[in-house]
Design a protein around this motif. Structure first.
Motif, PDB file in Angstrom:
ATOM      1  N   ALA A  23      41.331  62.791  70.518  1.00 33.54           N
ATOM      2  CA  ALA A  23      41.549  64.000  71.306  1.00 33.54           C
ATOM      3  C   ALA A  23      42.909  64.004  71.998  1.00 33.54           C
ATOM      4  O   ALA A  23      43.075  64.533  73.080  1.00 33.54           O
ATOM      5  N   LYS A  24      43.879  63.397  71.336  1.00 32.78           N
ATOM      6  CA  LYS A  24      45.217  63.354  71.936  1.00 32.78           C
ATOM      7  C   LYS A  24      45.810  64.762  71.986  1.00 32.78           C
ATOM      8  O   LYS A  24      45.672  65.540  71.063  1.00 32.78           O
ATOM      9  N   ASP A  25      46.445  65.085  73.078  1.00 23.74           N
ATOM     10  CA  ASP A  25      47.095  66.389  73.276  1.00 23.74           C
ATOM     11  C   ASP A  25      46.115  67.555  73.254  1.00 23.74           C
ATOM     12  O   ASP A  25      46.532  68.705  73.204  1.00 23.74           O
ATOM     13  N   ILE A  26      44.815  67.280  73.273  1.00 24.20           N
ATOM     14  CA  ILE A  26      43.870  68.394  73.185  1.00 24.20           C
ATOM     15  C   ILE A  26      43.915  69.219  74.466  1.00 24.20           C
ATOM     16  O   ILE A  26      43.675  70.424  74.456  1.00 24.20           O
ATOM     17  N   GLU A  27      44.287  68.585  75.601  1.00 29.94           N
ATOM     18  CA  GLU A  27      44.388  69.342  76.845  1.00 29.94           C
ATOM     19  C   GLU A  27      45.441  70.440  76.708  1.00 29.94           C
ATOM     20  O   GLU A  27      45.275  71.541  77.212  1.00 29.94           O
ATOM     21  N   MET A  28      46.514  70.104  75.992  1.00 26.61           N
ATOM     22  CA  MET A  28      47.568  71.090  75.807  1.00 26.61           C
ATOM     23  C   MET A  28      47.044  72.277  74.997  1.00 26.61           C
ATOM     24  O   MET A  28      47.285  73.426  75.320  1.00 26.61           O
ATOM     25  N   ASP A  29      46.310  71.947  73.924  1.00 27.15           N
ATOM     26  CA  ASP A  29      45.747  73.013  73.088  1.00 27.15           C
ATOM     27  C   ASP A  29      44.760  73.866  73.877  1.00 27.15           C
ATOM     28  O   ASP A  29      44.735  75.078  73.744  1.00 27.15           O
ATOM     29  N   ALA A  30      43.943  73.201  74.700  1.00 27.10           N
ATOM     30  CA  ALA A  30      42.941  73.951  75.460  1.00 27.10           C
ATOM     31  C   ALA A  30      43.610  74.884  76.460  1.00 27.10           C
ATOM     32  O   ALA A  30      43.206  76.036  76.633  1.00 27.10           O
ATOM     33  N   ILE A  31      44.654  74.400  77.109  1.00 22.88           N
ATOM     34  CA  ILE A  31      45.366  75.246  78.071  1.00 22.88           C
ATOM     35  C   ILE A  31      46.034  76.405  77.337  1.00 22.88           C
ATOM     36  O   ILE A  31      46.005  77.550  77.782  1.00 22.88           O
ATOM     37  N   LEU A  32      46.613  76.097  76.184  1.00 28.87           N
ATOM     38  CA  LEU A  32      47.242  77.156  75.388  1.00 28.87           C
ATOM     39  C   LEU A  32      46.219  78.210  74.993  1.00 28.87           C
ATOM     40  O   LEU A  32      46.511  79.408  75.005  1.00 28.87           O
ATOM     41  N   ALA A  33      45.019  77.754  74.672  1.00 27.01           N
ATOM     42  CA  ALA A  33      43.972  78.709  74.285  1.00 27.01           C
ATOM     43  C   ALA A  33      43.690  79.675  75.432  1.00 27.01           C
ATOM     44  O   ALA A  33      43.564  80.879  75.229  1.00 27.01           O
ATOM     45  N   VAL A  34      43.622  79.129  76.638  1.00 27.82           N
ATOM     46  CA  VAL A  34      43.363  79.970  77.805  1.00 27.82           C
ATOM     47  C   VAL A  34      44.512  80.961  78.000  1.00 27.82           C
ATOM     48  O   VAL A  34      44.309  82.157  78.221  1.00 27.82           O
ATOM     49  N   ALA A  35      45.732  80.452  77.875  1.00 27.39           N
ATOM     50  CA  ALA A  35      46.903  81.309  78.082  1.00 27.39           C
ATOM     51  C   ALA A  35      46.998  82.359  76.989  1.00 27.39           C
ATOM     52  O   ALA A  35      47.273  83.531  77.250  1.00 27.39           O
ATOM     53  N   LEU A  36      46.739  81.928  75.760  1.00 27.26           N
ATOM     54  CA  LEU A  36      46.820  82.849  74.634  1.00 27.26           C
ATOM     55  C   LEU A  36      45.771  83.950  74.774  1.00 27.26           C
ATOM     56  O   LEU A  36      45.973  85.079  74.356  1.00 27.26           O
ATOM     57  N   GLY A  37      44.658  83.599  75.392  1.00 30.20           N
ATOM     58  CA  GLY A  37      43.605  84.576  75.637  1.00 30.20           C
ATOM     59  C   GLY A  37      43.997  85.586  76.712  1.00 30.20           C
ATOM     60  O   GLY A  37      43.194  86.443  77.060  1.00 30.20           O
ATOM     61  N   GLY A  38      45.189  85.446  77.245  1.00 23.40           N
ATOM     62  CA  GLY A  38      45.667  86.442  78.194  1.00 23.40           C
ATOM     63  C   GLY A  38      45.173  86.210  79.611  1.00 23.40           C
ATOM     64  O   GLY A  38      45.348  87.066  80.482  1.00 23.40           O
ATOM     65  N   ASN A  39      44.541  85.050  79.865  1.00 24.71           N
ATOM     66  CA  ASN A  39      44.093  84.762  81.223  1.00 24.71           C
ATOM     67  C   ASN A  39      45.271  84.252  82.035  1.00 24.71           C
ATOM     68  O   ASN A  39      46.063  83.456  81.552  1.00 24.71           O
ATOM     69  N   ALA A  40      45.365  84.739  83.268  1.00 25.70           N
ATOM     70  CA  ALA A  40      46.446  84.274  84.126  1.00 25.70           C
ATOM     71  C   ALA A  40      46.209  82.808  84.437  1.00 25.70           C
ATOM     72  O   ALA A  40      45.124  82.438  84.868  1.00 25.70           O
ATOM     73  N   LEU A  41      47.230  81.989  84.220  1.00 24.41           N
ATOM     74  CA  LEU A  41      47.061  80.565  84.495  1.00 24.41           C
ATOM     75  C   LEU A  41      47.047  80.306  85.997  1.00 24.41           C
ATOM     76  O   LEU A  41      46.779  79.213  86.449  1.00 24.41           O
ATOM     77  N   SER A  42      47.343  81.337  86.763  1.00 25.26           N
ATOM     78  CA  SER A  42      47.320  81.173  88.218  1.00 25.26           C
ATOM     79  C   SER A  42      45.964  81.562  88.796  1.00 25.26           C
ATOM     80  O   SER A  42      45.804  81.643  90.007  1.00 25.26           O
ATOM     81  N   GLY A  43      44.996  81.798  87.945  1.00 24.71           N
ATOM     82  CA  GLY A  43      43.635  82.025  88.414  1.00 24.71           C
ATOM     83  C   GLY A  43      43.278  83.483  88.579  1.00 24.71           C
ATOM     84  O   GLY A  43      44.088  84.371  88.374  1.00 24.71           O
TER      85      GLY A  43
END
Lengths: 367, 508, 368
Positions: A275-295
């Motif tokens: 699961a290396k770098d999977i955190e990056m992919d997961a965060i990208l998924a959230v961002a790509l989904g158009g969710n504000a990363l600032s909550g």
């Protein structure tokens, strides 16, 4: 020209302009772009073949199946990551390390003291539940730091990010246990008789559970409220700290699920690579989904879609014979293009440009 | 340009998606003039100021200034500063992590290498000349809000500006500080500075201003000299209709006589919190409207916050209907039928990105609990009910609350608390920073609710507003209650005397 | 940690009056010194030799430079996680240039700076002018740099270019600090060139952040973006320049790293960004922006490295202990900071409330 002019009052164009502003537009557009690219480059990308595994089970294979398989893990994580992002306005960067821990726990429970057991030392369900507890405990650790000590999420989770893989190695005394149990391998592979990867069903189950939770509780409103205005939420009777805390525990659960799929697929674990770098992919998924990363406001469906798009991209790059090390360079370019396209400033400028073109086109056709 | 005009705006237009915020607005400011810019919320005052200071680009129109032969093109606050337009904003726009001196000089230091010693000395001079008691080396975040505001003004004053814009500077100052500010304004006026003064306080306008420009719905209503425009007319010009409501409401608050046989709705003995207030005793009966009077920082907000447990309660006994209850966090208070509309709407009230509907049901939903979600249909029904009842102007229930005007946001919040069907409603400055029409609506609503049996505590910095609504006032000074006024005692003078520590104070 | 030693009230008062920056930095420096003294007393020998301290510097010169850039970015309220990737890319590119293209050392330095600047410019533009979240942009930057490293050259190799090797092996002798080895021979204490570069950068940045308009603007932007804009600070340009400088330092840091290891490899500086962030935080910079100090960062790097040394000399030398101790240290520091800052803010809130009191009675007199 004429088309553009009529489009002005056209409900279709209205639909598109609405879609353009919709949150889910970005992942859909990205998905379409990727699909079209693959269609042109090599239509065989979409080929799905039915084969049989060594046990004689029917198995579908092909790039699309790979996306479905690996994308599901990411989607599961993306659900939790979306909640954490929404409530605390930050991301958990320790999910990869936490997957290593929970995977390690699963193997530890299944193998007991022997790293190559003939038979399982504990029922699979027990192993899974124990790993859930452990992962949720680590989630609670992150959540405590974020919610009660008020440490920025990225920094708080940096702790587990740094220590997680070491802890995972320590749990199994740095040995690499191997579990060769048929039933155990179902979860990361295929169920007998069903040719679609099991992980996809697990992801669907996770989504259904999430949907039910939001349907029958008001957690969604609480999380958004806390993410947008913590003071107001408190004065409206909410306990913002607890709500932030609980999102990290929920993420812990999803981490355990993803970790379980991972070790089931591999039958073993490599602490530094799993699961290396999977955190990056997961965060990208959230961002790509158009969710504000600032909550604040969130859309889980968009994040899940985002997760599959990210996996689509990864698989496409693999298919283009990009080496796994160089993969990230290409991925980065695509990501940058995506975020630049979705940046509000760029969108505004594009919209203004579009308007100008439309206006000049209208002027021309009027002449 | 007109003779002795220092600033002239002509035909300023500015629109946002769906809204024409300014349409062909003219505005002229002369040297040595204090010019009030008036209008209801949404009239375009803030937009005009932001266009003038380069925060928003204007769509069309010209800005002329004395000493420049061409129309100015102001693209950023920095440009505005450079031509001599300084602004003190309603919300303090200073950097909390820097020292007082740095906040005065940042963004306009000469040369690229700084001398801290020189900077602190100069800052000390400026602060001394304005009578602001604060060390230049102190970190801004550790100063009180009022001092921070004064520092912002000091900065503007020090910039040798030709035009000074004060955008609601008085809303967080107490009377003494307001008086100081006015001295300062007259001082600057004598030096020939043109001052644009935006405020909601009519008294203050008539106290210091020379001229008034009135805006309504993004258009210019007119420019008047103070002497030729009586108050009532100003209000009617702002609202765009003849209005006598202000005098109407006077005397509505009848003397309230509590039934001694029924225990009070709420009763506190020796209540105090970590917000540093002295223990207070307080009671309110069914159908009563009372209030906390006192200056800013006197502890009036802290008292009601303690009642609602918005601050950490450290001690005291609380009874409702004669029975002891434990209220340690807001949810306890809510479950006991208390509702609290907070003082700071933006920080403690609205949940900006959420829709009007979600904002209205929020408190109700929390009270109901996690496992009893209010369905969307039901929520819409509730929301529509209060949108109609309180006359909230919103495009739909789905509109994010942050896009509503201040007054409408306040009504949404009021709706939120009314929906929880409280026995006891606490309103902390519900009329702050909102337009005259809404203020009157809210006062009327308070009286109506009380007549229906609700107990209401009403706090306002405008004492006449409290006189109109409350039948009893607890007067606060230095974070403790110093007197209680009711019936005949309820008058401006009496309140002032009590606050100032005259003969009416019992506990001192 | 240090509080029990300073129980008298006066000292607490002094701490209350300190700015956030000074307070957090002081904690770090005190902790570092206490740890070092503790190590000297309890672990003895190795830590008594000055060379141990110099070795910490030698091994961490590159990290110090990277952390300096990180500090700048974090003071303005941003973050840059591409620095590790840039370091790897710089090492690999310079290595390939020197050994496969017969380049000279001077040009290779220019290449390093150019790579760093290029990253800084692009990332800075995207973040400052297109207002894209820094985390995402620099995450992509990190991916890109790591990927490019393997595209430039796949396999790790040692550089054999003569003038480079000469530069790499240059030792600066510190007179009078040497020690005797077991055989009784005197060995001079030394530092590498990279340490000079790193300390120079620390000194310059310390001056810039404290005494120049340019430097103070970073604090203003980090403290309150909107306010800074209103105060006439060119927020976009300041943000932009923080990323450009961070990129530049990543380039220089990359070269210093390259000089220390003398090889190119795709796996170089793995996790360096996390170490840089950790050091910066331990040094008292807050991720929320507006608070931070370059001296603190220097001590942050040193503390991080010192604790690793201590842990391995205690005998916990299994691989996982390093990770766990760094994490534990970060955890302790974060919690201490969080507690200190929140206690301090409560204290000042009270003071502010008290300060308002004496004014009020006169107020009313004046008002009437």
């Amino acid at each position: 020209m004429a088309q553009i002019k009529t489009a002005k009052t056209n409900p279709v164009s209205e639909f598109f302009s609405k879609l353009f502003r919709n949150q889910i537009f970005i992942p859909i557009a990205a998905l379409l772009l990727l699909a079209i690219f693959n269609l042109i480059a090599d239509p065989s990308f979409f080929k799905i073949t039915l084969g049989y595994s060594s046990d004689g089970n029917p198995v579908l294979s092909g790039y699309i199946m790979t996306i479905l398989d690996y994308g599901s893990e990411l989607a599961i994580l993306a659900i939790g990551m979306t909640l954490v992002t929404a409530a605390s306005g930050g991301q958990d960067i320790s999910v990869g390390a936490a997957i290593a821990i929970s995977g390690s726990v699963v193997l530890r429970v299944l193998c007991g003291t022997d790293s190559r057991p003939e038979t399982l030392q504990a029922p699979i369900i027990v192993a899974f539940l124990v790993s859930c507890l452990v992962a949720m405990a680590f989630g609670a650790f992150n959540g405590t730091l974020v919610a009660y000590f008020k440490i920025q999420p990225m920094v708080a989770t940096l702790i587990l990010f740094t220590a997680g893989r070491s802890i995972a190695a320590w749990i199994n005394n740095n040995e690499l246990p191997i579990v060769s149990d048929k039933v155990f391998s179902y979860f990361g592979g295929f169920l007998p008789g069903i040719p679609i990867p099991t992980s996809f069903f697990i992801a669907v189950a996770c989504m259904i559970i999430t949907a039910l939770v939001f349907k029958f509780t008001s957690l969604g409103l609480y999380i958004q409220s806390v993410g947008i205005n913590q003071n107001s939420s408190r004065l409206n009777g909410l306990n913002p700290e607890f709500i932030k805390f609980i999102t990290y525990v929920i993420l812990g659960f999803f981490v355990a699920v993803a970790g379980f799929i991972k070790v089931s697929r591999l039958s073993t674990i490599n602490y530094s690579v799993v699961a290396k770098d999977i955190e990056m992919d997961a965060i990208l998924a959230v961002a790509l989904g158009g969710n504000a990363l600032s909550g604040g406001k969130f859309n889980i469906g968009a994040s899940v879609l985002g997760a599959y798009v990210i996996q689509f991209l990864t698989t496409t790059l693999y298919k283009l014979e990009v080496s796994s090390e160089a993969l990230s360079a290409y991925k980065a370019i695509v990501v940058i293009i995506l975020v630049v396209m979705s940046a509000p400033i760029v969108r505004e400028k594009l919209a203004a440009l579009l308007k100008k073109i439309k206006a000049s086109a209208a002027a021309k056709s009027a002449n | 340009m007109k003779e002795n005009a220092v600033l002239e705006l002509r035909n300023i237009c500015k629109s946002f998606p769906g809204v024409k915020a300014l349409q062909n607005v003219d505005f002229t400011l002369c040297e040595g003039e204090i010019h009030a810019l008036m209008g209801e919320n949404g009239a375009g005052k803030s937009t005009l100021i932001k266009v003038l200071t380069g925060v928003y680009p204007k769509d069309s129109g010209t800005i002329m200034m004395k000493g420049f032969d061409k129309p100015l093109n102001i693209k950023s606050p920095r440009d505005a500063q450079n031509v001599g337009i300084s602004t003190v904003y309603q919300e303090i726009s200073l950097c909390p992590n820097l020292s007082v001196a740095e906040n005065i000089y940042i963004g306009r230091q000469k040369g690229s290498v700084l001398s801290w010693k020189k900077m602190n000395e100069e800052a000390q001079k400026v602060l001394d000349s304005l009578g602001i008691a604060v060390k230049p080396t102190q970190q801004l975040a550790s100063c009180s809000i009022a001092v921070q505001q004064m520092v912002a003004i000091a900065r503007a004053v020090d910039m040798q500006c030709k035009v000074l814009i004060l955008d609601e500077p008085t809303s967080s100052l107490d009377e003494n500080e307001v008086a100081k500010l006015f001295v300062l304004m007259r001082n600057l006026k004598a030096r020939g500075v043109g001052i644009i003064f935006v405020t909601h306080f009519l008294d203050q306008v008539y106290e210091v201003c020379d001229k008034i420009t009135v805006l309504r719905d993004g258009t210019l209503v007119g420019e008047y000299t103070i002497s030729e425009l009586p108050r009532v007319q100003l209000v009617s010009k702002m609202l765009g209709k003849e209005l006598d409501d202000l005098s109407d409401i006077k005397g509505d608050a009848a003397v309230f006589v509590a039934d001694e046989n029924i225990p009070p709705v709420f009763e506190a003995k020796g209540l105090y919190s970590d917000a540093d207030i002295k223990p207070i005793d307080f009671t309110i009966h069914k159908g009563e409207v009372n209030g906390f009077a006192g200056l800013l920082g006197s502890g009036r907000s802290e008292c009601v916050r303690a009642i609602f447990a918005a601050d950490k309660v450290l001690g005291g006994e609380v009874k409702m209907h004669g029975k002891p209850v434990r209220i340690t966090k807001p949810i306890d208070a809510m479950k006991n039928g208390i509702a609290y509309l907070s003082e700071d709407r933006k920080r403690d009230g609205i949940v900006g990105d959420l829709s009007v509907r979600d904002n209205i049901i929020l408190a109700m939903q929390v009270k109901e609990g996690l496992f009893k979600p209010i369905s969307k249909a039901k929520a819409t029904e509730y929301a529509n009910k209060y949108i109609e009842l309180l006359d909230i102007k919103t495009a739909s229930v789905n509109t994010p609350i942050k896009s509503l005007s201040g007054g409408n946001q306040q009504k949404v919040l009021l709706g939120r608390w009314l929906l929880t069907n409280p026995e006891y409603l606490i309103l902390d400055e519900p009329t702050r920073g909102i337009d005259v029409g809404t203020k009157v609506d809210i006062q009327k609503l308070v009286l109506k609710l009380a007549s229906e049996g609700m107990s209401v505590t009403f706090i306002s910095s405008e004492t006449d507003e409290m006189l109109r609504t409350c039948s009893r006032l607890v007067v606060m000074r230095d974070r403790k209650a110093v007197g209680e006024l009711s019936g005949e005692e309820l008058s401006q003078n009496m309140i002032m005397n009590t606050i100032a520590g005259g003969e009416a104070n019992g506990t001192d | 940690m240090s509080e029990n030693k300073f129980s008298p009230r006066t000292i607490m008062k002094k701490i209350g009056g300190m700015s956030d920056t000074n307070l957090l930095t002081s904690i770090t420096i005190v902790v570092f010194i206490l740890m070092y003294i503790g190590a000297m007393i309890f672990l003895g020998k190795g830590f008594l030799k000055p060379q141990t301290l110099f070795n910490i510097l030698n091994a961490n010169a590159a990290l110090i430079i990277l952390s300096c850039g990180m500090t700048l970015v974090m003071i303005t309220g941003g973050i840059d996680i591409s620095v590790g990737g840039v370091t790897a890319l710089v090492s690999m590119s310079c290595a390939v240039y020197l050994d496969y293209m017969g380049g000279n050392v001077f040009v290779s330095m220019l290449i390093a700076i150019a790579i760093g600047l290029a990253f800084g410019l692009v990332q800075g533009y995207l973040i400052a002018y297109l207002e894209i979240q820094p985390f995402i942009v620099t995450l992509a930057g990190m991916f890109f740099a790591r990927g490019m490293t393997t595209i430039v050259h796949t396999n790790p190799f040692n550089v054999e270019n003569e003038s480079f090797v000469a530069l790499k092996d240059t030792r600066i002798i510190i007179p009078g600090m040497g020690s005797y080895n077991k055989a009784g021979n005197y060995i001079d204490a030394y530092i590498e060139i990279g340490v000079i570069v790193a300390l120079l950068i620390v000194a310059i940045l310390f001056f810039v952040l404290k005494w120049t308009k340019f430097g103070r603007n970073f604090y203003a932007v980090g403290g309150h973006r909107q306010s800074a804009l209103m105060l006439g600070v060119n927020v976009k340009r300041v943000t932009f320049s923080s990323y450009v400088l961070c990129g530049l330092f990543a380039g220089i840091g990359g070269y210093v790293y390259f000089m220390h290891v003398g090889s190119g490899a795709a796996s170089h500086a793995m996790g360096a960004e996390m170490n840089a962030i950790a050091s910066t935080i331990i040094g008292g910079t807050m991720l929320t922006g507006g608070v931070g100090n370059i001296i603190g960062t220097l001590f942050g790097v040193m503390s991080l490295s010192l604790i690793q040394n201590i842990v391995s000399s205690v005998g916990l030398d299994q691989a996982w202990w390093t990770g766990i101790t760094i994490a534990a240290m970060l955890c302790i520091f974060l919690v201490v900071q969080s507690i200190v800052v929140s206690r301090k803010s409560r204290q000042t809130k009270k003071q502010a409330a008290m300060a308002e009191k004496p004014q009020t009675p006169q107020n009313k007199a004046a008002a009437n």
